[in-house]
Design an enzyme around this catalytic site. Structure first.
Site, PDB file in Angstrom:
ATOM      1  N   GLY C  13       0.828  -1.209   0.000  1.00  0.00           N
ATOM      2  CA  GLY C  13       0.000   0.000   0.000  1.00  0.00           C
ATOM      3  C   GLY C  13       0.857   1.252   0.000  1.00  0.00           C
ATOM      4  N   ILE C 129       2.177   2.140   7.133  1.00  0.00           N
ATOM      5  CA  ILE C 129       1.368   3.171   7.768  1.00  0.00           C
ATOM      6  C   ILE C 129       1.038   2.779   9.201  1.00  0.00           C
ATOM      7  CG2 ILE C 129      -1.031   3.965   7.851  1.00  0.00           C
ATOM      8  CD1 ILE C 129       0.289   5.616   5.914  1.00  0.00           C
ATOM      9  N   ASP C 130       0.760   1.485   9.393  1.00  0.00           N
ATOM     10  CA  ASP C 130       0.224   1.003  10.666  1.00  0.00           C
ATOM     11  C   ASP C 130       1.267   0.949  11.776  1.00  0.00           C
ATOM     12  OD1 ASP C 130      -2.134   0.730   9.324  1.00  0.00           O
ATOM     13  OD2 ASP C 130      -2.166  -1.455   9.332  1.00  0.00           O
ATOM     14  N   ARG C 165     -23.490  15.253  20.451  1.00  0.00           N
ATOM     15  CA  ARG C 165     -23.470  13.981  19.754  1.00  0.00           C
ATOM     16  C   ARG C 165     -22.249  13.164  20.133  1.00  0.00           C
ATOM     17  NH1 ARG C 165     -24.290  15.879  13.603  1.00  0.00           N
ATOM     18  NH2 ARG C 165     -26.564  15.883  13.575  1.00  0.00           N
ATOM     19  N   GLY C 173      -5.515   0.521  10.799  1.00  0.00           N
ATOM     20  CA  GLY C 173      -4.949  -0.371  11.806  1.00  0.00           C
ATOM     21  C   GLY C 173      -5.682  -1.703  11.796  1.00  0.00           C
ATOM     22  N   ARG C 269     -22.616   9.476  15.331  1.00  0.00           N
ATOM     23  CA  ARG C 269     -22.254   9.497  13.922  1.00  0.00           C
ATOM     24  C   ARG C 269     -20.842   8.940  13.756  1.00  0.00           C
ATOM     25  NH1 ARG C 269     -26.668  10.175  13.667  1.00  0.00           N
ATOM     26  NH2 ARG C 269     -27.962  11.808  12.743  1.00  0.00           N
ATOM     27  N   HIS C 275      -8.665   6.353   3.024  1.00  0.00           N
ATOM     28  CA  HIS C 275      -7.438   6.571   2.255  1.00  0.00           C
ATOM     29  C   HIS C 275      -6.781   7.925   2.455  1.00  0.00           C
ATOM     30  CE1 HIS C 275      -8.788   2.932   0.284  1.00  0.00           C
ATOM     31  NE2 HIS C 275      -7.599   2.830  -0.234  1.00  0.00           N
ATOM     32  N   ILE C 276      -7.506   8.915   2.981  1.00  0.00           N
ATOM     33  CA  ILE C 276      -6.825  10.211   3.139  1.00  0.00           C
ATOM     34  C   ILE C 276      -5.688  10.110   4.150  1.00  0.00           C
ATOM     35  CG2 ILE C 276      -8.702  11.709   2.381  1.00  0.00           C
ATOM     36  CD1 ILE C 276      -9.317  12.333   5.284  1.00  0.00           C
TER      37      ILE C 276
END
Lengths: 345, 345, 345, 345
Positions: C13, C129-130, C165, C173, C269, C275-276
């Site tokens: 990735g 990334i993780d 909220r 992850g 919510r 992906h950002i």
């Protein structure tokens, strides 16, 4: 002569710049006009139920750069409540309020419009992330949302190109495609789909394949309210599972990514920006616009000019009748949509 | 019939959005009108010396989010060069150029205006960080500069308050105070000093002391072109040394901080934002405005409508005579400056 | 003696910092060691299918701040292909490649490990990334992802509080909760749910109600791989529809928001960052780490030390056997998770 | 048994992350250990003059993302005041304080070290933007400063290239070049000049000319404390005037730009980042590090382990004797500086 006492409330979905309006109203009201203020909590619920909070220079300290609203918000509609109007009038009187500044969107200002007709001294400030209120060139919050969406698109370009993937970005816009159109142009999207123009899924897929032939990976920006044209052959998808076996489908962004992947055989992924578009610190433009709306709104109160809302026309803030902003929605015109098609064709 | 061939150049100081204009001109020109393009390098030096570069869809790939200009820039004035106009006409002819799109500020468009009068087929796109070109509501680059300055002011608030210091922020604006005014409002400055209104140093210092009494640490935003009023008693400072024994004084920001410290006894520091205001990726607003200017400019070429420049009016792009944008500067009016004084008083 | 020729590939990735590694490898290789380079496209697919691209100082110009990878990426596994290893060896020989720098995560480096055992001269650079690769304190890309997630949480605080909220933020992850833990701490989340510790939905809901009583609106950060504990009574939800009648449910973020709303009666919510988190310009830390990994990797090649990967230990870059980084995943320990509970309790 | 009562103070220059430390100390102290707190204002001036403020969960609400320090700061040194130590002891006793958490740099922790030797129960948390405290891998605030400087360099690249100019960026770092080195690497600078290695102005100018020949416009990052080597022939400049006739010269950045322009004939401009590097919201890394420092510091108090300060080693927070952090400065080593030279050569 007694001191003028002004109530302030914010209604509807939150929007960067609400606090900037409140601060400007209060600073100019206190320092420029010698007014006193009272805050009503959570939109129309505040005057309906008589829920107030202190509001003055001190409460407004440091709030300019902050998202949200120190007054809280709700979607309460007093006209849907038995005796609602009377309760509001009574509570305004009980709080010693001579005039009201109502900051909100179509619904909140719709209530303001009807209350004004019933004799309540109210001035409106328009607010909508979606920029779809008529009567004003722009509303605050919109520029912030477009900046956030554009930054997200910037980030997604590299993923799209490194992985030869289609990326679908779902942005806010239930009825109007302004955020999609502006962020799509600013982010260099290869297609923008908006509620005003139902899309042809076959044309979208043909476009995706053209882009891949020219070695670009397409990014498609879609308003949450965009829909496929009737008879376009796009059906509601169901059943796709993510890596954990959970069904992860739903909104138009996810459905569109799924459909494109099925039809073109290209990997497609959706990103749904959601609430991050409406929170957090406002852009400089939105702070400037919100502040100027606030200054003009309290001047309108000082002038005794009620039943109006503030509007941006060019670089000027003008006062227009409340009904102008709550009549019909401001939609993307076919000409405006066509103008951008050179990038999306 | 031969294919129309269009030259493009960018002149003057760089400005976020130049590449977005170039890309829009080329994309619409090629895909919408079937034109060919040639790039002239480094402003008017390009046509003057016949320095060109290839310009097409490929060169414009990926440039939308990038600051600066792929064509380079300069402040070359062909009217200051013996035979300059003839050389330009010859070089345009040699390059087979039928029309020219000139993107630039007062100086660059001033040259375009005179060349248009001499029969050159030229269309202008206005550009200035300072937002002081008349004829248009906003120019691209300005919104980016204001965002950068506002973010800097946001950061400085905490330093000012933690250290009980005065912070002076010098922003761009030689003749007009637009950046200072917008960033000052958006950043919650406690005073804004602009070229249009020579300031009284005693009033500034009195204001500083008032702010400290109410426990705020003042942030003062000053345009690089702001000046003390005659007879205000502020003199040019000299001789202050930094921690290393170097004299660190000069522009109005540094001088003002020194003067405030001398007069009030409060620690004062200056930050000069300088070139970071004009580089880097454009804001979403500037990309949208620059793109729309570019689309309209090439449409003007297609329409054979020369001697005009693009202008923003409300949310529309219109064409106005080049002279309109190069006549007099658009300055902050006394009314606009006064409107903001409630925050600065 | 012939010039050393080095191949470079990026797999898995995409991740901010890949281009910074490539640039450092090439700049140091050319200027410091006199090497030549060849780029292999799309991860192991490049050497498998003999797909190369030129790679030198020129190709690396301007790529440092850009996300993605100029070499492209894929998840191709040559060991899953009949005769894959032989094809790779043949293609490396055909391209005149003496050594290979492989930049990737568990899978890409797993292939590198096995190829090294089979005699291929390969050096690895860890990427995820993780942040779940063992052997190194941090991997590049992680800091960028945490910054993006933290900024999103910052933005959501105001929405949560203005609307009373619950907001659930789903971050990357799959197996490890590092992004959730760091962004949750940095963003001031009121709870963080990670894959390492299956959560008790009743405890989460009790926590939500406690927060509301103290007038905070809770923000819950959840890793995409987090799961409810067995027997916790949380079931897969289904059937909730959005404003357009579309089912919008799926990942753990959406399911959790739905479950909290059902159980507590508070509006909840979900925002799924997706992906950002992995695109766009790397943070300064990631550029620094990626650059230093690249410099050390090409030095390892120059030293003839193969079968190793780079690792950060404190502020030093060290070389560790490839197997160290591809053995077991680095998970959040119970102690590390407990340390943060004071904010989440 | 009476409740433990802990004083907290912040000293020295402000630094993003101070509030995150305070919040973590208080949250863990109250919720985890049942402590009470008192805030001392403005560094050591607080205990010296007995100036306190309430400090509890409520005061820490919402401060995590904010720069500066809610406690205020100063550079007061109680050892420079007659009877200062006695006054501090008396005031701590008067406030009922059992232990003190002191957050600060070399000076603040130097005072803490001496007070600890005199029997005051004090725990230190290291703080320096410059990252030059020994004993810890990193200090909070540094990552934020490097990110801000890197973003500025990113912006300046386009200006440098569009105008064929040299841009000199002066960053913080009086004694140590860490910010310059990290931001220079991350921003792709073409040279980095640091205090640890006096520079040869002729070599710098030769480098500038080499860069222009390869069509790059050079960006030179210089620490505020960098100096020319003895005998290098660089003299203090004086007399250059800006467009308004004001002398605008001073720090090393301005002097260097002037010298390069004089010697190479290339236009050179300086940008001095100054205070924007130390204000505003902390990066995610700094919030995480500051929070963990705070948690460990209050645990040290709970353990009765005084005379220590917190330090980052790899990914662990450890306690080291206060003297370790206040002995000698941590400078950039020749090896670390050399490592980066491949980009600057």
């Amino acid at each position: 002569m007694s001191i003028m006492r002004v109530g302030v409330l914010t209604g509807g979905g939150d929007c960067p710049g609400l606090n900037a309006v409140i601060r400007a109203v209060v600073r100019k009201g206190v320092n420029g006009h010698g007014f006193e203020f009272v805050g009503f909590r959570d939109g129309w619920r505040g005057p309906l139920d008589g829920i107030t909070m202190p509001l003055g220079i001190e409460q407004c300290r440091g709030i300019l750069p902050r998202g949200g609203t120190i007054l809280g918000s709700s979607r309460t509609n007093p006209f849907a409540v038995e005796g609602g109007v009377e309760r509001i009038k009574d509570n305004l009187a009980a709080a010693g309020v001579d005039a009201l500044v109502a900051i909100g969107g179509e619904d909140t200002l719709g209530v303001a419009t009807r209350l004004a007709e019933l004799g309540v001294a109210v001035v409106g400030v328009p607010k909508t992330i979606d920029n779809d209120l008529s009567g004003t060139d722009f509303t605050f919050g919109f520029d912030t949302a477009v900046n956030i969406a554009t930054e997200a698109i910037d980030r997604l370009h590299t993923t799209a190109e490194s992985h030869h993937r289609v990326l679908v970005v779902e942005v806010m816009g239930r009825h109007a495609g302004w955020i999609a159109l502006h962020a799509g142009i600013a982010g260099g999207a290869s297609a923008v789909l908006i509620p005003e123009a139902p899309f042809d899924i076959e044309a979208v897929c043909a476009h995706v394949e053209t882009r891949f032939r020219s070695e670009y990976a397409p990014i498609i920006v879609v308003s949450e309210g965009a829909v496929p044209a009737d008879g376009s052959g796009m059906t509601l998808v169901s059943g796709e599972k993510d890596a954990f076996g959970h069904v992860r489908l739903g909104g138009i962004g996810d459905r569109l990514a799924h459909e494109i992947e099925q039809r073109t055989g290209k990997e497609a992924r959706a990103v749904v920006l959601g609430h991050i578009q409406r929170g957090g610190t406002p852009s400089a433009f939105d702070r400037w616009l919100a502040t100027r709306f606030g200054l003009q709104a309290i001047d309108a109160v000082a002038d005794g000019e009620y039943g109006v809302m503030m509007a941006l026309r060019g670089t000027s803030i003008v006062r227009v009748p409340l009904v102008e902003g709550t009549g019909e929605l401001k939609l993307v015109s076919p000409q405006e949509y066509a103008e951008a098609q050179v990038f999306f064709g």
